[in-house]
Design an enzyme around this catalytic site. Structure first.
Site, PDB file in Angstrom:
ATOM      1  N   LYS A   1      21.072  -0.913  45.401  1.00 24.52           N
ATOM      2  CA  LYS A   1      21.669  -0.359  44.075  1.00 24.52           C
ATOM      3  C   LYS A   1      22.094  -1.513  43.125  1.00 24.52           C
ATOM      4  CE  LYS A   1      24.520   3.236  42.084  1.00 24.52           C
ATOM      5  NZ  LYS A   1      23.784   3.512  40.958  1.00 24.52           N
TER       6      LYS A   1
ATOM      7  N   MET B   1      13.346   6.031  42.584  1.00 26.62           N
ATOM      8  CA  MET B   1      13.375   7.412  42.128  1.00 26.62           C
ATOM      9  C   MET B   1      12.092   7.871  41.192  1.00 26.62           C
ATOM     10  SD  MET B   1      15.997   9.226  42.547  1.00 26.62           S
ATOM     11  CE  MET B   1      15.547  10.812  41.595  1.00 26.62           C
TER      12      MET B   1
ATOM     13  N   HIS C   1      26.470   3.610  48.543  1.00 25.59           N
ATOM     14  CA  HIS C   1      25.078   3.652  48.254  1.00 25.59           C
ATOM     15  C   HIS C   1      24.203   2.503  49.169  1.00 25.59           C
ATOM     16  CE1 HIS C   1      26.428   6.137  44.836  1.00 25.59           C
ATOM     17  NE2 HIS C   1      25.161   6.211  44.845  1.00 25.59           N
TER      18      HIS C   1
HETATM   19  N1  NDP Z   1      21.328  10.767  37.804  1.00 28.21           N
HETATM   20  C1  NDP Z   1      20.746  10.605  38.987  1.00 28.21           C
HETATM   21  O1  NDP Z   1      21.050  11.727  39.643  1.00 28.21           O
HETATM   22  C2  NDP Z   1      20.256   9.424  39.649  1.00 28.21           C
HETATM   23  C3  NDP Z   1      20.417   8.127  38.997  1.00 28.21           C
HETATM   24  N2  NDP Z   1      19.738   7.123  39.449  1.00 28.21           N
HETATM   25  C4  NDP Z   1      19.688   6.109  38.684  1.00 28.21           C
HETATM   26  O2  NDP Z   1      18.516   5.955  38.476  1.00 28.21           O
HETATM   27  C5  NDP Z   1      17.974   4.184  37.932  1.00 28.21           C
HETATM   28  C6  NDP Z   1      16.834   4.054  38.728  1.00 28.21           C
HETATM   29  O3  NDP Z   1      17.091   3.906  40.221  1.00 28.21           O
HETATM   30  P1  NDP Z   1      16.096   3.435  41.330  1.00 28.21           P
HETATM   31  O4  NDP Z   1      14.811   4.255  41.218  1.00 28.21           O
HETATM   32  O5  NDP Z   1      16.778   3.488  42.609  1.00 28.21           O
HETATM   33  O6  NDP Z   1      15.853   2.010  40.924  1.00 28.21           O
HETATM   34  P2  NDP Z   1      14.834   0.906  41.126  1.00 28.21           P
HETATM   35  O7  NDP Z   1      15.100  -0.355  40.960  1.00 28.21           O
HETATM   36  O8  NDP Z   1      13.996   1.307  42.447  1.00 28.21           O
HETATM   37  O9  NDP Z   1      13.772   1.541  39.925  1.00 28.21           O
HETATM   38  C7  NDP Z   1      13.791   1.004  38.323  1.00 28.21           C
HETATM   39  C8  NDP Z   1      12.452   0.926  38.160  1.00 28.21           C
HETATM   40  O10 NDP Z   1      12.571   0.561  36.710  1.00 28.21           O
HETATM   41  C9  NDP Z   1      11.672  -0.635  36.462  1.00 28.21           C
HETATM   42  N3  NDP Z   1      12.089  -1.353  35.282  1.00 28.21           N
HETATM   43  C10 NDP Z   1      12.964  -2.264  35.223  1.00 28.21           C
HETATM   44  N4  NDP Z   1      13.102  -2.656  33.840  1.00 28.21           N
HETATM   45  C11 NDP Z   1      12.440  -1.767  33.063  1.00 28.21           C
HETATM   46  C12 NDP Z   1      12.074  -1.680  31.626  1.00 28.21           C
HETATM   47  N5  NDP Z   1      12.637  -2.551  30.844  1.00 28.21           N
HETATM   48  N6  NDP Z   1      11.511  -0.738  31.506  1.00 28.21           N
HETATM   49  C13 NDP Z   1      10.676   0.222  32.178  1.00 28.21           C
HETATM   50  N7  NDP Z   1      11.041   0.217  33.857  1.00 28.21           N
HETATM   51  C14 NDP Z   1      11.660  -0.882  33.730  1.00 28.21           C
HETATM   52  C15 NDP Z   1      11.995  -1.501  37.714  1.00 28.21           C
HETATM   53  O11 NDP Z   1      11.127  -2.587  37.841  1.00 28.21           O
HETATM   54  P3  NDP Z   1      11.599  -3.800  38.789  1.00 28.21           P
HETATM   55  O12 NDP Z   1      11.990  -3.264  39.854  1.00 28.21           O
HETATM   56  O13 NDP Z   1      10.389  -4.677  38.555  1.00 28.21           O
HETATM   57  O14 NDP Z   1      12.768  -4.375  38.017  1.00 28.21           O
HETATM   58  C16 NDP Z   1      11.832  -0.256  38.897  1.00 28.21           C
HETATM   59  O15 NDP Z   1      10.365  -0.030  39.091  1.00 28.21           O
HETATM   60  C17 NDP Z   1      19.277   3.679  38.398  1.00 28.21           C
HETATM   61  O16 NDP Z   1      19.995   3.507  37.306  1.00 28.21           O
HETATM   62  C18 NDP Z   1      20.125   4.462  39.298  1.00 28.21           C
HETATM   63  O17 NDP Z   1      21.460   4.465  39.350  1.00 28.21           O
HETATM   64  C19 NDP Z   1      19.270   7.190  40.950  1.00 28.21           C
HETATM   65  C20 NDP Z   1      19.296   8.264  41.498  1.00 28.21           C
HETATM   66  C21 NDP Z   1      19.848   9.618  41.081  1.00 28.21           C
HETATM   67  O1  LIG Z   2      21.235   4.395  42.445  1.00 29.57           O
HETATM   68  C1  LIG Z   2      21.285   5.367  43.070  1.00 29.57           C
HETATM   69  O2  LIG Z   2      20.552   5.354  44.157  1.00 29.57           O
HETATM   70  C2  LIG Z   2      22.051   6.440  42.738  1.00 29.57           C
HETATM   71  N1  LIG Z   2      22.718   6.425  41.198  1.00 29.57           N
HETATM   72  C3  LIG Z   2      23.424   7.454  40.993  1.00 29.57           C
HETATM   73  C4  LIG Z   2      24.891   6.896  40.694  1.00 29.57           C
HETATM   74  O3  LIG Z   2      25.000   5.615  40.260  1.00 29.57           O
HETATM   75  O4  LIG Z   2      25.714   7.839  40.750  1.00 29.57           O
HETATM   76  C5  LIG Z   2      23.292   8.811  41.554  1.00 29.57           C
HETATM   77  C6  LIG Z   2      23.111   8.733  43.025  1.00 29.57           C
HETATM   78  O5  LIG Z   2      24.341   8.539  43.685  1.00 29.57           O
HETATM   79  C7  LIG Z   2      22.087   7.760  43.638  1.00 29.57           C
END
Ligand code: NDP
Ligand SMILES: O=C(O)C1=N[C@H](C(=O)O)C[C@H](O)C1
Length: 217
Positions: A131, A12, A127
């Protein structure tokens, strides 16, 4: 606007950087697990990372008086308390789903559940296999909107950005209310809408649903 991204190396985080930059905004603070790039003070910080990052995110919001858009899921009571306290000092938008469709669906469900209270009801969410949390944050939002005990079935496979279905059934009929995110960009566009909404706000706690209602989308 000057913005920050927590989790900028993640799935994201990368899309958020792209969508905000293409809309003319400047990244000035980038935070991930193993790296911090700090160039200037952000007006808004966008955090889609992990609940463990929240204390750090909150301290940066306080340090720079930055407003916060947070999409991270799997938040506990402890994390929600941090956000509640932070929202007394800066403006916070929190949502487990920043797509327009899901937030409209939440409204529809509040109505549907009253009309279908005698029908069985269950939720499925699908998903991508990377995830980390289960059930999805969105499934929890949907369950709360239904205001009744429902089972959530979670599947993790392939690269699916996010599918959610609410099924209602009686003896002879099935109603399926389904939302599919076709790309992660929808969540980043929602985060951008939220960032613009809070840009000049002083403090307060908002959900994405509040923002959609105000903009009457
Ligand atoms: N609300 C919404 O509409 C949506 C929410 N989400 C949520 O967003 C979050 C991220 O999703 P996604 O991008 O797929 O996940 P990813 O695992 O791809 O990305 C998360 C990033 O955060 C990093 N990270 C881990 N620990 C820390 C820390 N302590 N401080 C800073 N950065 C850190 C990870 O590093 P590393 O990989 O090295 O651990 C990684 O680069 C999830 O909780 C997901 O459910 C996702 C899509 C939509
Ligand atoms: O981790 C994801 O990818 C997503 N996380 C959110 C969730 O947990 O509902 C939103 C979306 O579905 C994608």
């Amino acid at each position: 606007m000057r913005f920050g991204v927590v989790g900028f190396k993640g799935k994201m985080g990368k899309v958020i950087l792209d969508v905000f930059s293409n809309d003319g905004h400047t990244p000035v603070l980038l935070i991930d697990k193993d790296e911090i790039i700090e160039e200037d003070f952000p007006e808004v910080i966008v955090d889609f990372s992990t609940p463990d990052a929240l204390e750090k995110t909150s301290s940066y919001c306080e340090k720079y008086n930055s407003n916060l858009v947070i999409g991270t899921t799997a938040l506990t009571e402890k994390h929600l308390k941090i956000l509640e306290n932070l929202s007394k000092k800066v403006a916070v938008v929190q949502s487990y789903n920043f797509s327009i469709g899901i937030n409209i669906l939440l409204d529809l469900l509040e109505k549907a559940t009253k009309m279908l209270k005698d029908w069985d009801c269950e939720i499925t969410e699908i998903h991508h296999s990377k995830k980390k949390d289960k059930p999805s944050g969105t499934a929890i939002l949907l369950k709360n909107a239904l205001n009744r005990e429902v089972k959530i079935h979670s599947l993790r496979l392939g690269g699916i950005p996010g599918d959610h279905t609410v099924l209602f059934s009686n003896e002879g009929e099935l109603i399926e209310i389904k939302h599919r995110a076709i790309s992660r960009k929808v969540f980043a566009l929602g985060a951008l809408k939220a960032a613009k909404f809070i840009l000049n706000k002083k403090s307060g706690f908002y959900t994405f649903k509040d923002i959609i209602k105000e903009a009457s989308i």
